[in-house]
Scaffold this motif. Structure first.
Motif, mmCIF file in Angstrom:
data_model
loop_
_atom_site.group_PDB
_atom_site.id
_atom_site.type_symbol
_atom_site.label_atom_id
_atom_site.label_comp_id
_atom_site.label_asym_id
_atom_site.label_seq_id
_atom_site.Cartn_x
_atom_site.Cartn_y
_atom_site.Cartn_z
ATOM 1 N N LYS A 51 0.823 -1.197 0.000
ATOM 2 C CA LYS A 51 0.000 0.000 0.000
ATOM 3 C C LYS A 51 0.859 1.249 0.000
ATOM 4 O O LYS A 51 1.770 1.391 0.805
ATOM 5 C CB LYS A 51 -0.924 -0.003 1.223
ATOM 6 C CG LYS A 51 -1.921 1.151 1.242
ATOM 7 C CD LYS A 51 -2.849 1.036 2.443
ATOM 8 C CE LYS A 51 -3.852 2.178 2.454
ATOM 9 N NZ LYS A 51 -4.745 2.100 3.633
ATOM 10 N N LEU A 52 0.554 2.185 -0.910
ATOM 11 C CA LEU A 52 1.312 3.415 -1.015
ATOM 12 C C LEU A 52 0.759 4.456 -0.054
ATOM 13 O O LEU A 52 -0.453 4.671 0.024
ATOM 14 C CB LEU A 52 1.242 3.950 -2.444
ATOM 15 C CG LEU A 52 2.122 5.143 -2.791
ATOM 16 C CD1 LEU A 52 3.578 4.734 -2.767
ATOM 17 C CD2 LEU A 52 1.756 5.694 -4.167
ATOM 18 N N ALA A 53 1.642 5.117 0.687
ATOM 19 C CA ALA A 53 1.221 6.168 1.619
ATOM 20 C C ALA A 53 0.810 7.410 0.840
ATOM 21 O O ALA A 53 1.511 7.849 -0.068
ATOM 22 C CB ALA A 53 2.348 6.492 2.587
ATOM 23 N N HIS A 54 -0.320 7.995 1.205
ATOM 24 C CA HIS A 54 -0.840 9.172 0.508
ATOM 25 C C HIS A 54 -0.372 10.459 1.188
ATOM 26 O O HIS A 54 -1.160 11.379 1.437
ATOM 27 C CB HIS A 54 -2.366 9.119 0.475
ATOM 28 C CG HIS A 54 -2.917 7.883 -0.160
ATOM 29 N ND1 HIS A 54 -2.836 7.638 -1.513
ATOM 30 C CD2 HIS A 54 -3.524 6.795 0.388
ATOM 31 C CE1 HIS A 54 -3.391 6.471 -1.784
ATOM 32 N NE2 HIS A 54 -3.809 5.938 -0.652
ATOM 33 N N ALA A 55 0.911 10.546 1.487
ATOM 34 C CA ALA A 55 1.429 11.685 2.224
ATOM 35 C C ALA A 55 2.872 11.972 1.853
ATOM 36 O O ALA A 55 3.604 11.095 1.388
ATOM 37 C CB ALA A 55 1.320 11.442 3.732
ATOM 38 N N VAL A 56 3.254 13.220 2.062
ATOM 39 C CA VAL A 56 4.653 13.645 2.014
ATOM 40 C C VAL A 56 5.170 13.666 3.446
ATOM 41 O O VAL A 56 4.505 14.179 4.353
ATOM 42 C CB VAL A 56 4.779 15.042 1.381
ATOM 43 C CG1 VAL A 56 6.188 15.610 1.595
ATOM 44 C CG2 VAL A 56 4.445 14.990 -0.098
ATOM 45 N N TYR A 57 6.364 13.111 3.645
ATOM 46 C CA TYR A 57 6.955 13.036 4.976
ATOM 47 C C TYR A 57 8.106 14.040 5.084
ATOM 48 O O TYR A 57 8.714 14.430 4.078
ATOM 49 C CB TYR A 57 7.473 11.627 5.248
ATOM 50 C CG TYR A 57 6.378 10.614 5.452
ATOM 51 C CD1 TYR A 57 6.073 10.123 6.710
ATOM 52 C CD2 TYR A 57 5.634 10.140 4.365
ATOM 53 C CE1 TYR A 57 5.071 9.184 6.903
ATOM 54 C CE2 TYR A 57 4.619 9.215 4.550
ATOM 55 C CZ TYR A 57 4.346 8.738 5.816
ATOM 56 O OH TYR A 57 3.343 7.822 6.005
ATOM 57 N N ARG A 58 8.404 14.428 6.327
ATOM 58 C CA ARG A 58 9.460 15.413 6.546
ATOM 59 C C ARG A 58 10.220 15.113 7.830
ATOM 60 O O ARG A 58 9.640 14.651 8.815
ATOM 61 C CB ARG A 58 8.850 16.821 6.629
ATOM 62 C CG ARG A 58 9.855 17.945 6.735
ATOM 63 C CD ARG A 58 9.188 19.293 6.854
ATOM 64 N NE ARG A 58 8.649 19.528 8.185
ATOM 65 C CZ ARG A 58 8.181 20.704 8.619
ATOM 66 N NH1 ARG A 58 8.178 21.745 7.798
ATOM 67 N NH2 ARG A 58 7.714 20.830 9.842
ATOM 68 N N THR A 59 11.537 15.380 7.806
ATOM 69 C CA THR A 59 12.343 15.308 9.014
ATOM 70 C C THR A 59 13.422 16.379 8.929
ATOM 71 O O THR A 59 13.833 16.782 7.824
ATOM 72 C CB THR A 59 12.994 13.926 9.193
ATOM 73 O OG1 THR A 59 13.632 13.866 10.473
ATOM 74 C CG2 THR A 59 14.027 13.651 8.118
ATOM 75 N N GLU A 60 13.876 16.876 10.069
ATOM 76 C CA GLU A 60 14.887 17.928 10.107
ATOM 77 C C GLU A 60 16.268 17.284 10.006
ATOM 78 O O GLU A 60 16.798 16.758 10.980
ATOM 79 C CB GLU A 60 14.759 18.732 11.399
ATOM 80 C CG GLU A 60 15.625 19.974 11.432
ATOM 81 C CD GLU A 60 15.343 20.840 12.644
ATOM 82 O OE1 GLU A 60 16.127 21.774 12.888
ATOM 83 O OE2 GLU A 60 14.344 20.582 13.350
ATOM 84 N N TRP A 61 16.874 17.350 8.847
ATOM 85 C CA TRP A 61 18.108 16.610 8.610
ATOM 86 C C TRP A 61 19.311 17.220 9.310
ATOM 87 O O TRP A 61 20.290 16.517 9.582
ATOM 88 C CB TRP A 61 18.380 16.494 7.118
ATOM 89 C CG TRP A 61 18.726 17.765 6.405
ATOM 90 C CD1 TRP A 61 17.856 18.635 5.813
ATOM 91 C CD2 TRP A 61 20.029 18.304 6.180
ATOM 92 N NE1 TRP A 61 18.517 19.676 5.248
ATOM 93 C CE2 TRP A 61 19.872 19.503 5.449
ATOM 94 C CE3 TRP A 61 21.316 17.907 6.517
ATOM 95 C CZ2 TRP A 61 20.934 20.304 5.055
ATOM 96 C CZ3 TRP A 61 22.385 18.701 6.133
ATOM 97 C CH2 TRP A 61 22.193 19.881 5.413
ATOM 98 N N GLN A 62 19.286 18.499 9.649
ATOM 99 C CA GLN A 62 20.429 19.111 10.307
ATOM 100 C C GLN A 62 20.403 18.950 11.826
ATOM 101 O O GLN A 62 21.326 19.384 12.509
ATOM 102 C CB GLN A 62 20.500 20.606 9.967
ATOM 103 C CG GLN A 62 20.971 20.875 8.545
ATOM 104 C CD GLN A 62 21.319 22.331 8.331
ATOM 105 O OE1 GLN A 62 20.902 23.195 9.080
ATOM 106 N NE2 GLN A 62 22.091 22.604 7.302
ATOM 107 N N ALA A 63 19.361 18.341 12.348
ATOM 108 C CA ALA A 63 19.286 18.137 13.790
ATOM 109 C C ALA A 63 20.389 17.187 14.242
ATOM 110 O O ALA A 63 20.878 16.341 13.481
ATOM 111 C CB ALA A 63 17.920 17.570 14.176
ATOM 112 N N ALA A 64 20.807 17.326 15.517
ATOM 113 C CA ALA A 64 21.859 16.466 16.051
ATOM 114 C C ALA A 64 21.465 15.001 15.973
ATOM 115 O O ALA A 64 22.293 14.134 15.704
ATOM 116 C CB ALA A 64 22.163 16.863 17.497
ATOM 117 N N SER A 65 20.188 14.721 16.194
ATOM 118 C CA SER A 65 19.663 13.360 16.106
ATOM 119 C C SER A 65 18.388 13.375 15.279
ATOM 120 O O SER A 65 17.279 13.464 15.825
ATOM 121 C CB SER A 65 19.386 12.787 17.504
ATOM 122 O OG SER A 65 20.557 12.745 18.281
ATOM 123 N N PRO A 66 18.518 13.339 13.935
ATOM 124 C CA PRO A 66 17.324 13.372 13.092
ATOM 125 C C PRO A 66 16.361 12.252 13.455
ATOM 126 O O PRO A 66 16.768 11.107 13.665
ATOM 127 C CB PRO A 66 17.887 13.180 11.676
ATOM 128 C CG PRO A 66 19.312 13.620 11.778
ATOM 129 C CD PRO A 66 19.752 13.232 13.153
#
Length: 267
Positions: free
Chosen positions: A28-43
């Protein structure tokens, strides 16, 4: 919920965005765009940012099978909303900005010009049996402002016969906007004799100006969202390959499963 590798990745100064996640065993394909803060010390783990993973829709807050995405210099987010045959555009904070219809097919891959005015879209139209070999793919140059198609380039029919999920095995593309003419790198334009094209935008024409012959025993890793990347400073292109005789998980554990190659039109 477990996720499989996304088909689309984009990054800005703070965040990494992903689309095309398959959930529940890769079915099943997720119907969303995901995001994470890549510059964080612990993404952390990417979280839904636009849309709802298990709820498709076509309004300003929902997506339907998003497969790829891009971010422009202003931080606006462009999404290949494949199930709705549109490019959905959002402000950096995730607020809906506009929709650009793609009536020629399902928008599957996307490159945005740095100024956000032009979208280069790979659109796919399935055949009657919906198998990989029956899909038709076309590269479109689309005005983000008006939705008008300024140029197009049809790809040759695919030669692979394995029945992978069709819309995840499409020509990959990335942009090169450092030269006199905007250009695109196209990986696996037909999954055949030529592994890589360089296509220049010449106004009303998208023209193939260079091709890399296929390498015996290897194919570009067309199922991975990170399989093709261009360095804007050196002009080098990085492409990810896997063995043509891929036999599944057992072979994938070997050191030779994935490799990266660097190339440029001058080499």
């Amino acid at each position: 919920t477990s996720f499989h590798s996304p088909s689309g990745l984009a990054v800005d100064e703070k965040y990494l965005y992903a689309a095309g996640f398959f959930m529940k065993g890769g079915v099943k394909l997720a119907h969303a765009v995901y995001r994470t803060e890549w510059q964080a010390a612990s993404p952390g783990k990417p979280e839904p940012f636009i849309g709802e993973p298990e709820t498709p829709g076509k309004d300003e807050k929902h997506l339907n099978e998003p497969l790829d995405l891009a971010v422009d210099a202003q931080g606006n987010i462009y999404v290949c909303d494949a199930g709705n045959r549109r490019l959905a555009v959002f402000k950096p904070e995730g607020v809906f900005l506009k929709a650009v219809p793609i009536p020629e097919g399902r928008p599957l891959r996307l490159v945005i010009s740095p100024d956000g005015k032009t979208a280069y879209v790979t659109a796919g139209v399935p055949g009657s049996d919906n198998k990989r070999t029956s899909w038709k793919h076309t590269l479109l140059k689309v005005s983000v402002e008006t939705g008008a198609i300024a140029a197009r380039l049809e790809f040759p029919p695919p030669l692979l016969t394995r029945d992978w999920r069709a819309e995840t095995i499409v020509p990959l593309s990335c942009g090169d906007f450092g030269g006199e003419k905007p250009a695109l790198w196209i990986a696996q334009p037909g999954v055949g004799a030529e592994d890589l094209w360089r296509v220049e935008d010449r106004g009303e024409v998208l023209e193939k100006v260079w091709a890399l012959p296929g390498e015996r025993g290897w194919h570009l890793h067309v199922r991975a969202g990170d399989a093709l990347s261009a360095d804007p400073y050196t002009g080098h292109l990085y492409a990810r390959f896997f063995p043509a005789n891929d036999r599944g998980p057992a072979q994938r554990k070997t050191d030779e499963y994935d490799r990266w190659s660097r190339c440029s039109p001058e080499t």
